[in-house]
Design a protein around this motif. Structure first.
Motif, PDB file in Angstrom:
ATOM      1  N   GLU A 283       0.833  -1.202   0.000  1.00  0.00           N
ATOM      2  CA  GLU A 283       0.000   0.000   0.000  1.00  0.00           C
ATOM      3  C   GLU A 283       0.873   1.259   0.000  1.00  0.00           C
ATOM      4  OE1 GLU A 283      -3.462   2.183   2.715  1.00  0.00           O
ATOM      5  OE2 GLU A 283      -2.761   0.170   3.237  1.00  0.00           O
ATOM      6  N   ASP A 284       1.930   1.251   0.796  1.00  0.00           N
ATOM      7  CA  ASP A 284       2.837   2.401   0.854  1.00  0.00           C
ATOM      8  C   ASP A 284       3.516   2.635  -0.487  1.00  0.00           C
ATOM      9  OD1 ASP A 284       2.213   2.902   3.446  1.00  0.00           O
ATOM     10  OD2 ASP A 284       4.076   2.133   4.306  1.00  0.00           O
ATOM     11  N   LEU A 285       3.978   1.561  -1.109  1.00  0.00           N
ATOM     12  CA  LEU A 285       4.653   1.684  -2.401  1.00  0.00           C
ATOM     13  C   LEU A 285       3.691   2.197  -3.469  1.00  0.00           C
ATOM     14  CD1 LEU A 285       6.818  -1.573  -2.341  1.00  0.00           C
ATOM     15  CD2 LEU A 285       7.685   0.773  -2.395  1.00  0.00           C
ATOM     16  N   ALA A 286       2.444   1.692  -3.420  1.00  0.00           N
ATOM     17  CA  ALA A 286       1.435   2.144  -4.386  1.00  0.00           C
ATOM     18  C   ALA A 286       1.162   3.635  -4.213  1.00  0.00           C
ATOM     19  CB  ALA A 286       0.147   1.341  -4.210  1.00  0.00           C
ATOM     20  N   ASN A 287       1.068   4.081  -2.955  1.00  0.00           N
ATOM     21  CA  ASN A 287       0.848   5.511  -2.686  1.00  0.00           C
ATOM     22  C   ASN A 287       2.037   6.349  -3.153  1.00  0.00           C
ATOM     23  OD1 ASN A 287      -1.659   5.089  -1.516  1.00  0.00           O
ATOM     24  ND2 ASN A 287      -0.841   4.885   0.552  1.00  0.00           N
ATOM     25  N   TYR A 288       3.238   5.818  -2.950  1.00  0.00           N
ATOM     26  CA  TYR A 288       4.446   6.528  -3.381  1.00  0.00           C
ATOM     27  C   TYR A 288       4.441   6.728  -4.895  1.00  0.00           C
ATOM     28  CZ  TYR A 288       9.251   7.111  -4.964  1.00  0.00           C
ATOM     29  OH  TYR A 288      10.374   7.555  -5.613  1.00  0.00           O
ATOM     30  N   PHE A 289       4.159   5.654  -5.639  1.00  0.00           N
ATOM     31  CA  PHE A 289       4.159   5.763  -7.098  1.00  0.00           C
ATOM     32  C   PHE A 289       3.020   6.653  -7.594  1.00  0.00           C
ATOM     33  CE2 PHE A 289       6.580   1.653  -6.918  1.00  0.00           C
ATOM     34  CZ  PHE A 289       7.740   2.150  -7.490  1.00  0.00           C
ATOM     35  N   ALA A 290       1.890   6.625  -6.877  1.00  0.00           N
ATOM     36  CA  ALA A 290       0.767   7.494  -7.251  1.00  0.00           C
ATOM     37  C   ALA A 290       1.155   8.962  -7.085  1.00  0.00           C
ATOM     38  CB  ALA A 290      -0.461   7.164  -6.408  1.00  0.00           C
ATOM     39  N   GLN A 291       1.878   9.281  -5.979  1.00  0.00           N
ATOM     40  CA  GLN A 291       2.335  10.655  -5.755  1.00  0.00           C
ATOM     41  C   GLN A 291       3.339  11.085  -6.816  1.00  0.00           C
ATOM     42  OE1 GLN A 291       3.875  10.751  -1.767  1.00  0.00           O
ATOM     43  NE2 GLN A 291       1.858  10.675  -0.804  1.00  0.00           N
ATOM     44  N   GLN A 292       4.252  10.168  -7.147  1.00  0.00           N
ATOM     45  CA  GLN A 292       5.241  10.466  -8.188  1.00  0.00           C
ATOM     46  C   GLN A 292       4.565  10.671  -9.538  1.00  0.00           C
ATOM     47  OE1 GLN A 292       8.742  10.845  -7.754  1.00  0.00           O
ATOM     48  NE2 GLN A 292       8.008  10.959  -5.651  1.00  0.00           N
ATOM     49  N   ALA A 293       3.554   9.848  -9.835  1.00  0.00           N
ATOM     50  CA  ALA A 293       2.816   9.972 -11.096  1.00  0.00           C
ATOM     51  C   ALA A 293       2.060  11.297 -11.143  1.00  0.00           C
ATOM     52  CB  ALA A 293       1.852   8.799 -11.265  1.00  0.00           C
TER      53      ALA A 293
END
Length: 450
Positions: A283-293
């Motif tokens: 979940e944390d990694l998904a949120n990180y990539f979403a923020q980067q995107a």
């Protein structure tokens, strides 16, 4: 009563003629003259007893010019506000206008200024097309994150001898036949397997002689060559022999994948199993990539606005303004060279201001305080106040709020962040799946471009 007339010189470039009557400045001039006489320190006279005539003779000319200029500035500012003029930069004198101020013969004065008018900016944000990159979080990513965390929360030991592959060997290093020397640190597993036996069993103080390109490869070899101040492009340097004298032996014992680690990583969550831990990491990694995107979308919007939307600017005026505002530090040639970058920044300022107005983007006082608090916490590495007492932090935040430069910077960052958040909802975004490697490459290219 002062008057101002306005005349068009060129597109988005007008002339203002300011006429100041003596009645507009004379009262304040006489008041300033009396105030100066009252406070002047002139040898031979007691303070406050200097004759007004003497003060007028000695300082009247300077006081007069100062009061006239203040009156002119006030009239221009009043005119701009009353006529709701959106100007670019500050008004500048149309040309050198020598003025003969005569303190004994007050009269009317006229001054000519030119101003740049801000152009209209109409932007169809919905017509902007962007890509929303989506990175799938894989088991490999989660495994790598677990590897990082078990190392981060592990324990560092100092064994007597080099044995385990993860052993970190710190050493003084010197070219055997030469003066090049330095210090370096390598992991045993990063040494060529054929050479590892030379290091195993060694302790602090022991020496090992190796041929550099046989013991080290790739980036490790380049780093060691750099430590020795040798040329990594020179193959002969890489073939040199060097002697390493071990100065320290370290071994990181990784943390166990258990509840103790789960608690250290997620202090506010109750995680009992490895499965739940992996789910939280995913979940944390998904949120990180979403923020980067999301940040990538903002970058695409910015480049569309600055690269594909053309705004007419009064170029001759702005180039003159660059020279005049530099107060003699820049020539017209330097202004011409500087102009493209200046114009791009100005265009972005106009566009972002208009879009902020259209989208009713506002920055509240509490947002500025939260920003200051967050910045302070980042300086402290996320640590809270001693013994839970954070009164000192509130005091420091209030101090930051009194810093004009900080407020201006914070306001700008918050406003632009909120603006992009609004624009992201309005642009046409097309989802595109991308690997972590390609996404990292894309972000790296973006950093180099900026």
């Amino acid at each position: 009563m002062a008057t101002i007339t306005r005349e068009n010189l060129a597109p988005l470039n007008d002339k203002l003629v300011v006429t100041i009557l003596k009645d507009d400045y004379l009262p304040t001039f006489e008041k300033s003259l009396k105030g100066y006489a009252k406070n002047a320190n002139i040898p031979g006279f007691r303070k406050g007893m200097v004759p007004a005539g003497l003060v007028k003779k000695m300082y009247g000319q300077g006081i007069l010019s100062e009061e006239v200029i203040k009156a002119v500035d006030a009239e221009i500012n009043k005119y701009i506000q009353e006529n709701k003029l959106q100007i670019l930069a500050q008004p500048i004198p149309l040309e050198e206008q020598p003025v003969n101020f005569d303190v004994n013969n007050p009269t009317d004065y006229s001054f000519e200024f030119e101003i740049g008018i801000q152009p209209e900016a109409n932007i169809d944000v919905k017509g902007i097309k962007v890509k929303r990159y989506q990175v799938e979080v894989t088991d490999k990513m989660i495994d790598e994150e677990i590897e990082r965390l078990t190392s981060r929360f592990g324990k560092y030991n100092t064994p007597e001898t080099v044995e385990a592959e993860d052993t970190i060997i710190s050493a003084d290093i010197q070219v055997t036949e030469g003066e090049n020397k330095g210090d370096t640190a390598v992991n045993l597993k990063d040494i060529a397997k054929t050479q590892q036996k030379e290091f195993k069993g060694k302790k602090v103080g022991d020496t090992i002689t190796v041929q550099l390109d046989k013991a080290f490869k790739g980036d490790i070899l380049n780093r060691v060559l750099s430590d020795l101040k040798l040329d990594k492009e020179n193959k002969e340097d890489a073939k040199k022999e060097a002697t390493l004298t071990i100065t320290k032996i370290g071994l990181l014992e990784k943390a166990a994948l258990d509840e103790e680690l789960f608690k250290q990583v997620y202090q506010t969550k109750e995680i009992k199993t490895e499965e739940a831990f992996r789910a939280a990491l995913k979940e944390d990694l998904a949120n990180y990539f979403a923020q980067q995107a999301s940040g990538q979308i903002h970058d695409q919007i910015y480049h569309h606005l600055t690269d594909h939307i053309s705004i007419e600017l009064p170029e001759p005026f702005l180039k003159r303004w660059i020279v005049v505002s530099s107060e003699g530090k820049k020539t017209q040639v330097e202004a011409d060279e500087e102009y493209p970058a200046f114009a791009k920044q100005l265009q972005w300022a106009i566009l972002s201001s208009k879009l902020s107005e259209d989208n009713e983007v506002k920055v509240e006082q509490q947002e500025l305080k939260d920003f200051a608090r967050h910045q302070l916490m980042s300086y402290l590495g996320g640590q809270m106040g001693l013994n839970g007492d954070e009164s000192w932090m509130d005091e420091y935040v209030n101090k930051m709020m009194g810093d004009r430069k900080f407020i201006d910077d914070a306001y700008g960052q918050i406003r632009i962040g909120k603006l992009f958040g609004e624009l992201e909802k309005q642009v046409t975004a097309k989802d595109e799946t991308i690997t972590e490697e390609k996404f990292a490459e894309l972000l790296k290219e973006h950093q180099h471009a900026h």
